[in-house]
Design a protein around this motif. Structure first.
Motif, PDB file in Angstrom:
ATOM      1  N   GLY A 119       5.450   9.076 -14.622  1.00 12.74           N
ATOM      2  CA  GLY A 119       5.160  10.468 -14.922  1.00 12.74           C
ATOM      3  C   GLY A 119       5.004  10.722 -16.412  1.00 12.74           C
ATOM      4  N   TRP A 120       5.764   9.995 -17.224  1.00 13.23           N
ATOM      5  CA  TRP A 120       5.653  10.155 -18.674  1.00 13.23           C
ATOM      6  C   TRP A 120       4.256   9.776 -19.139  1.00 13.23           C
ATOM      7  CZ3 TRP A 120       4.445   7.459 -23.025  1.00 13.23           C
ATOM      8  CH2 TRP A 120       4.786   8.060 -24.240  1.00 13.23           C
ATOM      9  N   PHE A 121       3.768   8.616 -18.670  1.00 15.19           N
ATOM     10  CA  PHE A 121       2.415   8.196 -19.041  1.00 15.19           C
ATOM     11  C   PHE A 121       1.387   9.210 -18.556  1.00 15.19           C
ATOM     12  CE2 PHE A 121       4.352   3.913 -19.340  1.00 15.19           C
ATOM     13  CZ  PHE A 121       3.969   3.619 -20.639  1.00 15.19           C
ATOM     14  N   ASP A 122       1.602   9.724 -17.365  1.00 12.56           N
ATOM     15  CA  ASP A 122       0.666  10.688 -16.789  1.00 12.56           C
ATOM     16  C   ASP A 122       0.567  11.955 -17.632  1.00 12.56           C
ATOM     17  OD1 ASP A 122      -1.122  11.533 -14.628  1.00 12.56           O
ATOM     18  OD2 ASP A 122       0.474  12.932 -14.086  1.00 12.56           O
ATOM     19  N   SER A 123       1.694  12.408 -18.181  1.00 14.38           N
ATOM     20  CA  SER A 123       1.680  13.676 -18.907  1.00 14.38           C
ATOM     21  C   SER A 123       1.550  13.540 -20.429  1.00 14.38           C
ATOM     22  CB  SER A 123       2.944  14.483 -18.570  1.00 14.38           C
ATOM     23  OG  SER A 123       4.095  13.782 -18.968  1.00 14.38           O
ATOM     24  N   HIS A 124       1.820  12.353 -20.979  1.00 18.14           N
ATOM     25  CA  HIS A 124       1.811  12.213 -22.437  1.00 18.14           C
ATOM     26  C   HIS A 124       0.650  11.391 -23.004  1.00 18.14           C
ATOM     27  CE1 HIS A 124       5.918  13.624 -21.870  1.00 18.14           C
ATOM     28  NE2 HIS A 124       5.853  14.027 -23.134  1.00 18.14           N
ATOM     29  N   ILE A 125       0.058  10.540 -22.223  1.00 15.32           N
ATOM     30  CA  ILE A 125      -1.067   9.729 -22.702  1.00 15.32           C
ATOM     31  C   ILE A 125      -2.314  10.263 -22.007  1.00 15.32           C
ATOM     32  CG2 ILE A 125      -2.019   7.409 -22.967  1.00 15.32           C
ATOM     33  CD1 ILE A 125       0.676   7.506 -24.262  1.00 15.32           C
ATOM     34  N   HIS A 126      -3.303  10.625 -22.794  1.00 14.73           N
ATOM     35  CA  HIS A 126      -4.495  11.255 -22.228  1.00 14.73           C
ATOM     36  C   HIS A 126      -5.702  10.325 -22.337  1.00 14.73           C
ATOM     37  CE1 HIS A 126      -2.137  14.842 -21.804  1.00 14.73           C
ATOM     38  NE2 HIS A 126      -1.765  14.732 -23.070  1.00 14.73           N
ATOM     39  N   GLY A 127      -6.782  10.745 -21.738  1.00 16.58           N
ATOM     40  CA  GLY A 127      -7.997   9.952 -21.761  1.00 16.58           C
ATOM     41  C   GLY A 127      -7.921   8.813 -20.767  1.00 16.58           C
ATOM     42  N   GLY A 152      -4.517   6.892 -20.477  1.00 16.14           N
ATOM     43  CA  GLY A 152      -3.499   7.627 -19.740  1.00 16.14           C
ATOM     44  C   GLY A 152      -3.748   7.612 -18.238  1.00 16.14           C
ATOM     45  N   ILE A 153      -5.011   7.755 -17.867  1.00 13.72           N
ATOM     46  CA  ILE A 153      -5.367   7.717 -16.445  1.00 13.72           C
ATOM     47  C   ILE A 153      -4.947   6.387 -15.838  1.00 13.72           C
ATOM     48  CG2 ILE A 153      -7.311   7.623 -14.825  1.00 13.72           C
ATOM     49  CD1 ILE A 153      -8.738   9.662 -16.661  1.00 13.72           C
ATOM     50  N   MET A 154      -5.161   5.311 -16.574  1.00 11.03           N
ATOM     51  CA  MET A 154      -4.891   3.974 -16.044  1.00 11.03           C
ATOM     52  C   MET A 154      -3.408   3.599 -16.080  1.00 11.03           C
ATOM     53  SD  MET A 154      -7.831   2.885 -15.028  1.00 11.03           S
ATOM     54  CE  MET A 154      -7.456   1.173 -14.701  1.00 11.03           C
ATOM     55  N   LEU A 155      -2.704   3.949 -17.162  1.00 14.85           N
ATOM     56  CA  LEU A 155      -1.344   3.436 -17.350  1.00 14.85           C
ATOM     57  C   LEU A 155      -0.346   3.912 -16.302  1.00 14.85           C
ATOM     58  CD1 LEU A 155      -0.748   3.357 -21.206  1.00 14.85           C
ATOM     59  CD2 LEU A 155      -0.935   1.424 -19.619  1.00 14.85           C
ATOM     60  N   ASP A 156      -0.433   5.156 -15.853  1.00 16.18           N
ATOM     61  CA  ASP A 156       0.558   5.600 -14.862  1.00 16.18           C
ATOM     62  C   ASP A 156       0.424   4.798 -13.575  1.00 16.18           C
ATOM     63  OD1 ASP A 156      -1.867   7.141 -14.338  1.00 16.18           O
ATOM     64  OD2 ASP A 156      -0.669   8.399 -13.012  1.00 16.18           O
ATOM     65  N   PHE A 179       0.840  -1.202   0.000  1.00 12.72           N
ATOM     66  CA  PHE A 179       0.000   0.000   0.000  1.00 12.72           C
ATOM     67  C   PHE A 179       0.879   1.258   0.000  1.00 12.72           C
ATOM     68  CE2 PHE A 179      -2.346   3.349   2.203  1.00 12.72           C
ATOM     69  CZ  PHE A 179      -3.544   3.359   1.508  1.00 12.72           C
ATOM     70  N   ILE A 180       1.839   1.306   0.897  1.00 17.84           N
ATOM     71  CA  ILE A 180       2.701   2.482   1.029  1.00 17.84           C
ATOM     72  C   ILE A 180       3.555   2.683  -0.229  1.00 17.84           C
ATOM     73  CG2 ILE A 180       4.690   3.428   2.290  1.00 17.84           C
ATOM     74  CD1 ILE A 180       3.427   2.121   4.838  1.00 17.84           C
ATOM     75  N   LEU A 181       4.172   1.611  -0.706  1.00 13.08           N
ATOM     76  CA  LEU A 181       5.010   1.734  -1.904  1.00 13.08           C
ATOM     77  C   LEU A 181       4.202   2.193  -3.108  1.00 13.08           C
ATOM     78  CD1 LEU A 181       7.295  -1.408  -1.535  1.00 13.08           C
ATOM     79  CD2 LEU A 181       8.040   0.988  -1.518  1.00 13.08           C
ATOM     80  N   PHE A 182       3.014   1.635  -3.276  1.00 13.65           N
ATOM     81  CA  PHE A 182       2.194   2.069  -4.404  1.00 13.65           C
ATOM     82  C   PHE A 182       1.859   3.554  -4.288  1.00 13.65           C
ATOM     83  CE2 PHE A 182      -2.002   3.036  -6.151  1.00 13.65           C
ATOM     84  CZ  PHE A 182      -1.671   2.944  -7.494  1.00 13.65           C
ATOM     85  N   ARG A 183       1.474   3.994  -3.116  1.00 13.86           N
ATOM     86  CA  ARG A 183       1.130   5.416  -2.942  1.00 13.86           C
ATOM     87  C   ARG A 183       2.347   6.300  -3.236  1.00 13.86           C
ATOM     88  NH1 ARG A 183      -2.389   6.862  -4.602  1.00 13.86           N
ATOM     89  NH2 ARG A 183      -2.456   8.810  -3.471  1.00 13.86           N
ATOM     90  N   ILE A 184       3.531   5.879  -2.781  1.00 13.99           N
ATOM     91  CA  ILE A 184       4.753   6.661  -3.034  1.00 13.99           C
ATOM     92  C   ILE A 184       5.002   6.792  -4.534  1.00 13.99           C
ATOM     93  CG2 ILE A 184       7.277   6.604  -2.862  1.00 13.99           C
ATOM     94  CD1 ILE A 184       6.867   5.470   0.008  1.00 13.99           C
ATOM     95  N   PHE A 185       4.961   5.659  -5.260  1.00 10.00           N
ATOM     96  CA  PHE A 185       5.231   5.708  -6.694  1.00 10.00           C
ATOM     97  C   PHE A 185       4.126   6.435  -7.448  1.00 10.00           C
ATOM     98  CE2 PHE A 185       7.962   1.918  -5.730  1.00 10.00           C
ATOM     99  CZ  PHE A 185       9.163   2.569  -5.983  1.00 10.00           C
ATOM    100  N   ASP A 186       2.898   6.332  -6.972  1.00 11.24           N
ATOM    101  CA  ASP A 186       1.789   7.034  -7.615  1.00 11.24           C
ATOM    102  C   ASP A 186       1.920   8.547  -7.431  1.00 11.24           C
ATOM    103  OD1 ASP A 186      -0.638   7.374  -8.998  1.00 11.24           O
ATOM    104  OD2 ASP A 186      -1.798   7.251  -7.145  1.00 11.24           O
ATOM    105  N   ILE A 187       2.414   8.961  -6.294  1.00  7.73           N
ATOM    106  CA  ILE A 187       2.558  10.397  -6.003  1.00  7.73           C
ATOM    107  C   ILE A 187       3.824  10.967  -6.646  1.00  7.73           C
ATOM    108  CG2 ILE A 187       2.970  12.067  -4.144  1.00  7.73           C
ATOM    109  CD1 ILE A 187       1.103  10.192  -2.399  1.00  7.73           C
ATOM    110  N   LEU A 188       4.954  10.277  -6.493  1.00  6.55           N
ATOM    111  CA  LEU A 188       6.228  10.795  -7.010  1.00  6.55           C
ATOM    112  C   LEU A 188       6.365  10.643  -8.525  1.00  6.55           C
ATOM    113  CD1 LEU A 188       8.743   9.634  -4.253  1.00  6.55           C
ATOM    114  CD2 LEU A 188       7.626  11.871  -4.526  1.00  6.55           C
ATOM    115  N   LYS A 189       5.719   9.645  -9.084  1.00  8.03           N
ATOM    116  CA  LYS A 189       5.695   9.416 -10.529  1.00  8.03           C
ATOM    117  C   LYS A 189       7.080   9.349 -11.184  1.00  8.03           C
ATOM    118  CE  LYS A 189       1.055  11.260 -11.115  1.00  8.03           C
ATOM    119  NZ  LYS A 189       0.455  10.025 -10.684  1.00  8.03           N
TER     120      LYS A 189
END
Length: 151
Positions: A115-123, A126-130, A100-110
């Motif tokens: 982070g690339w998926f978050d900023s370059h793939i939309h819709g 993109g929401i799911m892949l990051d 749980f903690i590791l996932f939250r860290i990687f989800d927040i820090l990207k």
């Protein structure tokens, strides 16, 4: 149909809970994992894949419904990412908490490529892949930790 999409995208409306909807979504992911962890791994992964596809569709629809890109109330991505982080780990409190903690860290820090998926793939995709990649990072780190420090 909008209500169905919003129900799925918001993780049974957990995305509407106050403060840190992603954390609430991750908590729902742990709850879902508690229902699924005894499944054979291929069946578990098929379930996660189905949730991923439903997530892409419902998250994309939710963006249009609320007229906002990657809205915070969409947490199906956190649920799927958390299920990936928890895949193949033992049913023990410490590994579950660490996933749980590791996932939250990687989800927040990207870190790359999250982070690339978050900023370059939309819709919806993109929401799911990051979060998929944040979940994979968490799973790999946790599995290495369990291997080297015991399970």
């Amino acid at each position: 149909m909008d209500k169905v999409f919003m129900f799925i995208a918001t993780g049974a409306y957990s995305g509407y809970l106050p403060k840190a909807p992603g954390t609430w979504g991750s908590a729902v992911g742990v709850f879902v994992w508690l229902l699924l962890y005894r499944l054979p791994l291929p069946t578990y992964l098929l379930g996660v894949a189905i949730l991923f596809v439903l997530g892409v569709i419902s998250a994309g629809a939710a963006e249009k419904i609320v007229d906002h890109g990657d809205p915070g109330l969409v947490v199906i991505d956190e649920i799927v990412g958390q299920l990936i982080a928890l895949a193949t780990i033992p049913f023990q409190p410490i590994p579950i908490l660490l996933a749980f903690i590791l996932f939250r860290i990687f989800d927040i820090l990207k870190p790359f490529p999250v982070g690339w998926f978050d900023s370059h793939i939309h819709g919806g995709l993109g929401i799911m892949l990051d979060d998929v990649f944040a979940g994979l990072y968490a799973l790999v780190i946790l599995k290495f930790g369990l291997y080297f420090f015991g399970n």
